[in-house]
Structures are given as structure tokens and as C-alpha cells.
Scaffold this motif. Structure first.
Motif, PDB file in Angstrom:
ATOM      1  N   ASN A  72      -1.053 -13.086 -16.221  1.00 50.65           N
ATOM      2  CA  ASN A  72       0.127 -12.216 -16.241  1.00 50.65           C
ATOM      3  C   ASN A  72      -0.226 -10.741 -16.082  1.00 50.65           C
ATOM      4  OD1 ASN A  72       1.761 -14.476 -16.691  1.00 50.65           O
ATOM      5  ND2 ASN A  72       1.473 -14.348 -18.908  1.00 50.65           N
ATOM      6  N   GLU A  73      -1.496 -10.453 -15.740  1.00 51.05           N
ATOM      7  CA  GLU A  73      -1.927  -9.062 -15.619  1.00 51.05           C
ATOM      8  C   GLU A  73      -1.121  -8.349 -14.531  1.00 51.05           C
ATOM      9  OE1 GLU A  73      -6.022  -6.531 -14.731  1.00 51.05           O
ATOM     10  OE2 GLU A  73      -5.947  -8.699 -14.422  1.00 51.05           O
ATOM     11  N   PRO A  74      -0.479  -7.251 -14.856  1.00 49.51           N
ATOM     12  CA  PRO A  74       0.334  -6.547 -13.857  1.00 49.51           C
ATOM     13  C   PRO A  74      -0.533  -5.865 -12.811  1.00 49.51           C
ATOM     14  CG  PRO A  74       0.211  -5.258 -15.872  1.00 49.51           C
ATOM     15  CD  PRO A  74      -0.468  -6.566 -16.165  1.00 49.51           C
ATOM     16  N   ILE A  75       0.030  -5.585 -11.674  1.00 46.64           N
ATOM     17  CA  ILE A  75      -0.659  -4.851 -10.617  1.00 46.64           C
ATOM     18  C   ILE A  75      -0.345  -3.368 -10.773  1.00 46.64           C
ATOM     19  CG2 ILE A  75      -0.794  -4.494  -8.125  1.00 46.64           C
ATOM     20  CD1 ILE A  75      -0.190  -7.385  -7.718  1.00 46.64           C
ATOM     21  N   ILE A  76      -1.391  -2.559 -10.861  1.00 47.97           N
ATOM     22  CA  ILE A  76      -1.215  -1.112 -10.990  1.00 47.97           C
ATOM     23  C   ILE A  76      -1.320  -0.498  -9.601  1.00 47.97           C
ATOM     24  CG2 ILE A  76      -1.985   0.992 -12.118  1.00 47.97           C
ATOM     25  CD1 ILE A  76      -1.019  -1.182 -14.040  1.00 47.97           C
ATOM     26  N   CYS A  77      -0.274   0.137  -9.159  1.00 46.26           N
ATOM     27  CA  CYS A  77      -0.272   0.748  -7.825  1.00 46.26           C
ATOM     28  C   CYS A  77      -1.289   1.881  -7.772  1.00 46.26           C
ATOM     29  CB  CYS A  77       1.122   1.285  -7.496  1.00 46.26           C
ATOM     30  SG  CYS A  77       1.186   2.148  -5.911  1.00 46.26           S
TER      31      CYS A  77
ATOM     32  N   PRO B  41       4.848  -6.480 -11.171  1.00 51.02           N
ATOM     33  CA  PRO B  41       4.575  -7.845 -11.617  1.00 51.02           C
ATOM     34  C   PRO B  41       3.475  -8.500 -10.792  1.00 51.02           C
ATOM     35  CG  PRO B  41       6.939  -7.471 -11.372  1.00 51.02           C
ATOM     36  CD  PRO B  41       6.254  -6.292 -10.769  1.00 51.02           C
ATOM     37  N   LYS B  42       2.784  -9.460 -11.400  1.00 51.46           N
ATOM     38  CA  LYS B  42       1.747 -10.226 -10.713  1.00 51.46           C
ATOM     39  C   LYS B  42       2.318 -10.870  -9.453  1.00 51.46           C
ATOM     40  CE  LYS B  42      -2.324 -12.459 -10.780  1.00 51.46           C
ATOM     41  NZ  LYS B  42      -3.640 -11.800 -10.799  1.00 51.46           N
TER      42      LYS B  42
ATOM     43  N   VAL C 150       4.454  -5.400  -2.358  1.00 52.02           N
ATOM     44  CA  VAL C 150       4.829  -4.020  -2.049  1.00 52.02           C
ATOM     45  C   VAL C 150       5.229  -3.332  -3.354  1.00 52.02           C
ATOM     46  CG1 VAL C 150       6.379  -2.502  -0.762  1.00 52.02           C
ATOM     47  CG2 VAL C 150       5.612  -4.647   0.265  1.00 52.02           C
ATOM     48  N   CYS C 151       4.731  -2.122  -3.576  1.00 55.80           N
ATOM     49  CA  CYS C 151       5.061  -1.391  -4.800  1.00 55.80           C
ATOM     50  C   CYS C 151       6.566  -1.131  -4.848  1.00 55.80           C
ATOM     51  CB  CYS C 151       4.293  -0.082  -4.867  1.00 55.80           C
ATOM     52  SG  CYS C 151       4.697   0.919  -6.332  1.00 55.80           S
ATOM     53  N   SER C 152       7.173  -1.514  -5.962  1.00 50.81           N
ATOM     54  CA  SER C 152       8.628  -1.343  -6.100  1.00 50.81           C
ATOM     55  C   SER C 152       9.004   0.101  -6.383  1.00 50.81           C
ATOM     56  CB  SER C 152       9.138  -2.239  -7.231  1.00 50.81           C
ATOM     57  OG  SER C 152       8.491  -1.916  -8.457  1.00 50.81           O
ATOM     58  N   HIS C 153       8.015   0.984  -6.605  1.00 52.25           N
ATOM     59  CA  HIS C 153       8.299   2.383  -6.941  1.00 52.25           C
ATOM     60  C   HIS C 153       8.080   3.319  -5.746  1.00 52.25           C
ATOM     61  CE1 HIS C 153       8.620   1.460 -11.270  1.00 52.25           C
ATOM     62  NE2 HIS C 153       7.635   0.611 -11.040  1.00 52.25           N
ATOM     63  N   CYS C 154       6.949   3.133  -5.027  1.00 48.87           N
ATOM     64  CA  CYS C 154       6.667   4.057  -3.922  1.00 48.87           C
ATOM     65  C   CYS C 154       6.616   3.371  -2.567  1.00 48.87           C
ATOM     66  CB  CYS C 154       5.361   4.796  -4.175  1.00 48.87           C
ATOM     67  SG  CYS C 154       3.879   3.747  -4.104  1.00 48.87           S
ATOM     68  N   GLY C 155       6.685   2.033  -2.546  1.00 51.71           N
ATOM     69  CA  GLY C 155       6.732   1.316  -1.272  1.00 51.71           C
ATOM     70  C   GLY C 155       5.380   1.034  -0.651  1.00 51.71           C
ATOM     71  N   LEU C 156       4.258   1.318  -1.366  1.00 49.70           N
ATOM     72  CA  LEU C 156       2.930   1.065  -0.811  1.00 49.70           C
ATOM     73  C   LEU C 156       2.721  -0.432  -0.621  1.00 49.70           C
ATOM     74  CD1 LEU C 156       0.100   2.161  -0.005  1.00 49.70           C
ATOM     75  CD2 LEU C 156      -0.587   1.763  -2.384  1.00 49.70           C
ATOM     76  N   LYS C 157       2.229  -0.816   0.576  1.00 52.51           N
ATOM     77  CA  LYS C 157       1.975  -2.219   0.876  1.00 52.51           C
ATOM     78  C   LYS C 157       0.642  -2.643   0.271  1.00 52.51           C
ATOM     79  CE  LYS C 157       1.821  -5.464   4.747  1.00 52.51           C
ATOM     80  NZ  LYS C 157       1.861  -5.616   6.210  1.00 52.51           N
TER      81      LYS C 157
ATOM     82  N   THR D  65      -0.576  -6.026   0.426  1.00 54.75           N
ATOM     83  CA  THR D  65      -1.197  -7.122   1.163  1.00 54.75           C
ATOM     84  C   THR D  65      -1.722  -6.633   2.502  1.00 54.75           C
ATOM     85  OG1 THR D  65       0.314  -8.684   0.123  1.00 54.75           O
ATOM     86  CG2 THR D  65      -0.847  -9.437   2.084  1.00 54.75           C
ATOM     87  N   MET D  66      -3.043  -6.581   2.614  1.00 55.11           N
ATOM     88  CA  MET D  66      -3.711  -6.164   3.842  1.00 55.11           C
ATOM     89  C   MET D  66      -4.919  -7.065   4.065  1.00 55.11           C
ATOM     90  SD  MET D  66      -3.736  -2.021   3.361  1.00 55.11           S
ATOM     91  CE  MET D  66      -2.264  -1.136   2.888  1.00 55.11           C
ATOM     92  N   PHE D  67      -5.368  -7.183   5.325  1.00 55.87           N
ATOM     93  CA  PHE D  67      -6.553  -7.966   5.675  1.00 55.87           C
ATOM     94  C   PHE D  67      -6.441  -9.417   5.206  1.00 55.87           C
ATOM     95  CE2 PHE D  67      -7.952  -3.622   4.448  1.00 55.87           C
ATOM     96  CZ  PHE D  67      -8.123  -3.125   5.726  1.00 55.87           C
ATOM     97  N   GLY D  68      -5.208  -9.894   5.060  1.00 53.04           N
ATOM     98  CA  GLY D  68      -5.003 -11.286   4.704  1.00 53.04           C
ATOM     99  C   GLY D  68      -5.024 -11.575   3.220  1.00 53.04           C
ATOM    100  N   PHE D  69      -5.151 -10.561   2.378  1.00 54.25           N
ATOM    101  CA  PHE D  69      -5.101 -10.786   0.933  1.00 54.25           C
ATOM    102  C   PHE D  69      -4.567  -9.537   0.247  1.00 54.25           C
ATOM    103  CE2 PHE D  69      -9.338  -9.301   2.036  1.00 54.25           C
ATOM    104  CZ  PHE D  69      -9.521  -8.231   1.173  1.00 54.25           C
ATOM    105  N   ASN D  70      -4.204  -9.687  -1.017  1.00 52.31           N
ATOM    106  CA  ASN D  70      -3.672  -8.590  -1.810  1.00 52.31           C
ATOM    107  C   ASN D  70      -4.843  -7.724  -2.276  1.00 52.31           C
ATOM    108  OD1 ASN D  70      -2.604  -6.997  -4.027  1.00 52.31           O
ATOM    109  ND2 ASN D  70      -0.832  -8.364  -4.016  1.00 52.31           N
ATOM    110  N   ILE D  71      -4.955  -6.526  -1.706  1.00 52.77           N
ATOM    111  CA  ILE D  71      -6.133  -5.697  -1.961  1.00 52.77           C
ATOM    112  C   ILE D  71      -6.181  -5.205  -3.409  1.00 52.77           C
ATOM    113  CG2 ILE D  71      -6.395  -4.954   0.440  1.00 52.77           C
ATOM    114  CD1 ILE D  71      -4.989  -2.335  -0.347  1.00 52.77           C
ATOM    115  N   VAL D  72      -5.028  -4.998  -4.038  1.00 57.50           N
ATOM    116  CA  VAL D  72      -5.026  -4.512  -5.417  1.00 57.50           C
ATOM    117  C   VAL D  72      -5.460  -5.623  -6.372  1.00 57.50           C
ATOM    118  CG1 VAL D  72      -3.661  -3.429  -7.228  1.00 57.50           C
ATOM    119  CG2 VAL D  72      -3.203  -2.894  -4.835  1.00 57.50           C
ATOM    120  N   GLU D  73      -4.943  -6.836  -6.173  1.00 58.19           N
ATOM    121  CA  GLU D  73      -5.375  -7.964  -6.994  1.00 58.19           C
ATOM    122  C   GLU D  73      -6.867  -8.249  -6.779  1.00 58.19           C
ATOM    123  OE1 GLU D  73      -2.958 -11.334  -6.178  1.00 58.19           O
ATOM    124  OE2 GLU D  73      -1.304 -10.664  -7.449  1.00 58.19           O
TER     125      GLU D  73
END
Length: 352
Positions: free
Chosen positions: A73-78, A86-87, A91-98, A100-108
């Protein structure tokens, strides 16, 4: 049920629903009322003076499950705005930063790598700092020492850490020694105080390989060379004795005529004294190894810590700690191979 899958320490039976359970008011141990009365009180009453407190054996499992749940349940920090999402967010619900890049979620992926780096760091600390690199991000030496001491000597107090041993504080010595730190701290105290003779049974039984394991390479090489020489010198009398005895058993020997028995005995006596002498020399070398091992290790620890302290750069201090401290896994293996193979190669060159 609070005590599900927990055994009563009085009778060894698992608690069941409806059991009459008494909880000790002093240490918190649960037990059947019948067991409590039968024992005249808590079954752990003999431990109360030592400050014993009962702990739920299921608690570590529950905590582990909680950690796994928290991780899921660890949240994603933009990384742009620092807001939580949320996990599984793409796309960031606050600033719109994408994300998912290069085929995976780069932040996760970054969060996963950080967890793996933390686990790897703990493993390197436990195994002797292997893999530390020259980087500005390296923690200071004092931090490494503190974390090593927590792993190697849990429960040591701040006052105990300041004891002087090998000319340095005890926490540095423990951190440097690594595996077996408690044993060698006891030995080093005796050597420091000049009160007692110490003998290292590991060095006696595993000479010269113990010296390589503890990174005492110079005495290790000397003792390995002595072992190789003894093996080579032993070859002539051992092969001569083997040629005399051949496939004879004791029963075969006793069945021979007396004159042949006498002849074989005379032939054997040409080689036995040399073999016995070489065995005594090997035993003497092992005894000497056991006698000198702790003193050499004490001096090695002191000199190495002096060199580490003299280094100005933190990264260089850590690299020296990795180089000199803890133990070596590969050096004794290489030494074993050398002591076994070198005599065989030399003898094969001479056609023996």
C-alpha cells in the motif's frame, strides 16, 4: 482468539476457545488456570527476578505481514511536486507528471531499487563491507561502525563502547573484527592486561587457512610454504614405506616366515623415523600457529585501525576497513587449493 496457536507453558497444550486462562500480572505469561494453581503461581516465576517479560511468539509473523501490507500500500511520491498518489497511479493527480515510461512505472521502480539497495547495504554490513565504493554518498565511518556493532554485539552500552582495546575504542575493534568479535574481544583483553596465555584452537586445527580467513596473509603464506615443504619432503619416506608394505595386511605379515618378517621390519625402519620426525614437525608448526595467532591478530587489528584513523578521506577510510577488516571467504579456499595442488605439480614435473 488472542492466544490462538500458542502453547500453554505449563502443560504444552495449545490454548482453545473456552479455556480458563490466567495471565501472570508480573510477566504477562498466559497459562491454564489449572496449570497456574498446580505450579503454585506463574510457571515462569523463577525468571521474574531477571526481568523476564513474556512475548507473543506470533507477533513477529504479524509484524511481517503488516510490513508486507504496508509495502503493497506504499503511496507513490511524485518527484516533481512531492505529493502522494495511490499505489498503481500512472499520472500524478496534482501536477499531471506521467509516471509510466520505458514500459514500466519509473517512480515505483525507483522505490523498489531503494528498498533493494537498503537490503544490499545490510547484507554488505553483515558480510564485511563487501562492495563499498568510493562515493560522496557513502555514510561516515562512525555510522558504519555503529551499524556494525548493532549487528555483531547487540545490547552493548555506550559506556562499554568507549573501552580502550588495541589502542582504540571497543566499538571500532568489534566493527573491524566482524564474525567472532565477542570471542576475540575476550582474548584481546587478556593480551592487553598481560594476565593470561591464550591459545587459538582454530589456528591450531586449521593452520595455515585460519590466517588467510582472518586476512593475516604474510604469516599465512609462510605457514602454507612450510606445509608445502613438509608435504614434498614426506613424499620420499612415505612412498618408500608404501613400496615395502604394498598390499600386505597385518594378518598377511604375521603369516610370513620369521626371516621375511624381520626383513620387512628392517626395511620399514629405514623410513619410519623420518616419517615420525616430519609428523612431529607438522604438529609443532600447528602448536606454534595456535600460540602466535591471537597475538598476531591483536597487532594486526591495532595497526590496521591506526592506518584507517590516519586516512583523511572518509571513502578511503571505508575502503581500508573493507580491505583489512572482517574476514576473507576466498583467500582460505585459494590457500587450500595451493597447499594441495602445488606439491602434486612439483612432484609430477620431476616424474615422481
Amino acid at each position: 482468539m488472542k492466544y490462538e496457536n500458542i502453547k500453554c507453558p505449563g502443560c504444552g497444550e495449545n490454548f482453545k476457545d473456552g479455556d480458563d486462562i490466567v495471565v501472570c500480572p508480573e510477566c504477562g505469561t498466559p497459562q491454564h488456570r489449572q496449570c497456574y494453581e498446580k505450579n503454585g503461581g506463574c510457571v515462569n516465576k523463577n525468571l521474574h527476578e531477571s526481568g523476564f517479560v513474556w512475548k507473543n511468539p506470533n507477533l513477529p509473523v504479524e509484524e511481517k505481514k503488516k510490513e508486507e501490507t504496508d509495502e503493497k500500500n506504499e503511496p507513490i511520491i511524485c518527484p516533481r511536486c512531492g505529493k502522494e498518489n495511490p499505489k498503481g497511479t500512472t499520472v500524478c493527480s496534482h501536477c499531471g507528471l506521467k509516471f509510466t515510461m520505458f514500459g514500466f512505472n519509473i517512480v515505483e521502480k525507483q522505490q523498489q531499487l531503494e528498498r533493494e539497495d537498503e537490503e544490499d547495504r545490510k547484507m554488505r554490513l553483515e558480510s564485511g563491507f563487501g562492495g563499498l565504493s568510493d562515493s560522496d554518498d557513502l555514510p561516515p565511518l562512525s555510522k558504519i561502525v555503529d551499524e556494525r556493532v548493532k549487528l555483531l554485539a547487540p545490547g552493548i552500552t555506550e559506556d562499554q563502547k568507549q573501552e580502550i582495546l588495541c589502542g582504540h575504542t571497543l566499538d571500532k575493534v568489534i566493527s573491524f573484527i566482524g564474525y567472532g568479535a565477542r570471542t576475540y574481544v575476550t582474548k584481546f583483553r587478556k593480551l592487553r592486561d598481560g594476565k593470561s596465555f591464550t591459545f587459538n584452537w582454530a589456528a591450531f586445527l586449521l593452520s595455515p587457512f585460519w590466517f588467510f580467513f582472518r586476512k593475516l596473509y604474510k604469516p599465512g603464506i609462510i605457514l602454507a610454504t612450510v606445509n608445502i615443504i613438509l608435504t614434498l619432503v614426506s613424499y620420499v619416506p612415505m612412498s618408500g614405506l608404501s613400496a615395502v608394505i604394498g598390499d600386505y595386511t597385518i594378518r598377511d605379515f604375521l603369516a610370513l616366515p620369521v626371516d621375511q618378517q624381520q626383513f620387512m621390519a628392517n626395511q620399514m625402519m629405514k623410513f619410519l623415523p623420518a616419517i615420525i620426525l616430519l609428523r612431529f614437525i607438522a604438529l609443532a608448526v600447528a602448536i606454534i600457529s595456535g600460540i602466535i595467532a591471537d597475538r598476531l591478530y591483536y597487532r594486526y587489528t591495532e595497526n590496521s585501525l591506526n592506518e584507517i584513523d590516519a586516512a583523511v578521506d572518509n571513502a578511503f577510510q571505508l575502503s581500508l576497513l573493507a580491505k583489512y577488516g572482517s574476514t576473507s571467504r576466498w583467500a582460505p579456499m585459494i590457500a587450500v587449493a595451493a597447499v594441495w595442488l602445488i606439491p602434486s605439480l612439483i612432484l609430477s614435473l620431476f616424474g615422481a
